[in-house]
Design an enzyme around this catalytic site. Structure first.
Site, mmCIF file in Angstrom:
data_model
loop_
_atom_site.group_PDB
_atom_site.id
_atom_site.type_symbol
_atom_site.label_atom_id
_atom_site.label_comp_id
_atom_site.label_asym_id
_atom_site.label_seq_id
_atom_site.Cartn_x
_atom_site.Cartn_y
_atom_site.Cartn_z
ATOM 1 N N ASP A 69 -1.788 -1.845 10.694
ATOM 2 C CA ASP A 69 -1.972 -1.629 9.247
ATOM 3 C C ASP A 69 -2.646 -2.819 8.554
ATOM 4 O OD1 ASP A 69 -0.794 0.799 9.467
ATOM 5 O OD2 ASP A 69 1.081 0.259 8.459
ATOM 6 N N LYS A 109 0.854 -1.213 0.000
ATOM 7 C CA LYS A 109 0.000 0.000 0.000
ATOM 8 C C LYS A 109 0.871 1.238 0.000
ATOM 9 C CE LYS A 109 1.030 1.139 4.478
ATOM 10 N NZ LYS A 109 1.768 2.332 4.902
#
Ligand code: C5P
Length: 414
Positions: free
Chosen positions: A227, A100
């Protein structure tokens, strides 16, 4: 001996001047002997990756007919084996584990537990690892291997943590052999380890016949890393809290916007970056305003605010210089240049290419370089790898083959 000429679009993952560089080329040509048969793709140099395509074959005698040209035999075998597994109870599964970037990252406060609250637009991108899972006969331990040195292979690894978590939550007793084929650099602010953990949870759930919902996997994953829950979004989400409060955004970023990732060899320690963060140096812009601006007008330099840049640039002063040089040398090539997460990756949006100084300057001879694009996933499906060519432009492919001197040329095109 007559030879055949191939002209095709392809994608190469190569090492160039010591730099790891994921690159796309529009055209290349190869000469191969006339004895070549289409189904024997192994005559190509290792490292080239091919798509499976449908091609139209025509010759002067028979007219046109459709043939299937398989360029990626490993992929073909993998799919066939998966078909067999489907019928005999699943025993193996290969999944893509994408990383990401944080399009913006605002730090909004310090919490009682010592962590910081953040507000960030996370987006999955096309750079990722590949993870192969096989059901192990063991009922007591997993076995992890990888292609890169320095990755812990015991229960410090987030993949093993995720599998332990899944067994604890569901009471299942599947153990695995796992091979992690790593492409995402570590200590990069790209969430590579978090993605691996999310992918392992997804895999374990597939092997157990889907005992958990996506929502449950997302909730549980927050226990082993802030995350990780993001990866159970559809790929584009506004995340708050420590990152574990995930809201899918309606409009993901366009897939055809090219990105370039540049990461110096030095990693940034997240703990070290947060330690140097002082809240009076952070931006005062409302993160929801940034979100709204991006959904209205796309990415520009003013919306890509990362509050972790000042402390990360203290930890690694060369990173600040790299960002400044990219902006200066890019001369409008990039819509925006910013750091992802707690670093040390710098992202350029709007072009897949780095400026020339990255190749020329000795200081950057060891940097990690990759082009990428934004991706998402469909409901009930995990992320899949996209061809960079497919992401950036319609595929262009033509092959002209002269089988031998006596026969007439056949032309293949898609
Ligand atoms: O997420 P990770 O465990 O890598 O974070 C390392 C350290 O960074 C934490 O122990 C904490 O001190 C700091 N941190 C923070 N706020 C966050 C994430 C990390 O203060 N949201």
């Amino acid at each position: 001996m007559a030879s055949s000429n191939f002209i095709c679009s392809h994608q190469i993952y190569s090492s160039c001047n010591g730099k790891t560089h994921f690159n796309s080329f529009k055209k290349a040509s190869f000469s191969i002997p006339s004895s070549y048969k289409f189904q024997h793709a192994s005559c190509f140099e290792r490292g080239f990756r091919y798509s499976r395509i449908r091609a139209t074959a025509s010759d002067s005698k028979t007219g046109k007919k459709q043939v299937e040209v398989v360029y990626d035999l490993e992929d073909k075998f993998s799919k066939l084996a998966d078909e067999v597994d489907k019928n005999s109870g699943m025993s193996r599964l290969t999944l893509f584990s994408p990383c990401k970037i944080n399009v913006f990252l605002r730090i909004t406060g310090k919490r009682e537990d010592g962590y910081h609250d953040l507000a960030s637009l996370f987006h999955v991108i096309s750079l990722g690892d590949k993870i192969k899972f096989s059901l192990s006969p063991s009922k007591s331990s997993d076995r992890l291997s990888t292609n890169v040195p320095g990755v812990p292979l015991d229960d410090r690894n987030l993949i093993i943590k995720a599998l332990n978590l899944f067994r604890k939550k569901t009471g299942t007793d599947n153990y695995f052999w796992i091979h992690l084929d790593k492409k995402v650099p570590t200590g990069a602010g790209l969430g590579g380890g978090s993605s691996n953990a999310a992918t392992a949870l997804w895999a374990a759930n597939q092997f157990s016949g889907g005992v958990a919902t996506e929502k449950e996997l997302q909730e549980w994953s927050g226990e082993i890393g802030s995350d990780i829950p993001f990866f159970f979004s559809h790929g584009a989400a506004y995340c708050t809290g420590r990152g574990e409060i995930v809201e899918d955004i309606l409009k993901p970023l366009p897939f055809d916007v090219p990105l370039v990732l540049i990461k110096p060899q030095e990693a940034c320690s997240t703990a070290e970056v947060y330690k140097r963060l002082t809240l009076d140096r952070t931006s005062t812009v409302d993160p929801l305003t940034l979100l709204e601006k991006i959904s209205r007008s796309g990415i520009s330099q003013d919306v890509c605010i990362n509050d972790l840049e000042p402390p990360a640039f203290e930890v690694l002063p060369s990173l600040k210089r790299l960002k400044q040089r990219l902006i200066a040398a890019g001369r409008g090539q990039y819509d925006s240049v910013f750091m992802s997460g707690s670093g040390s990756t710098i992202v350029g949006v709007g072009s897949p290419d780095p400026p020339q100084f990255i190749y020329d300057d000795d200081e950057y001879k060891d940097v990690f370089l990759s082009e990428a694009s934004f991706i998402t996933r469909a409901e009930n499906q995990w992320y899949t790898e996209v061809s960079m060519d497919a992401a950036s432009s319609p595929m262009e492919f033509s092959i002209v083959v002269s089988m031998d001197a006596a026969s007439s040329p056949m032309e293949f095109s898609v």
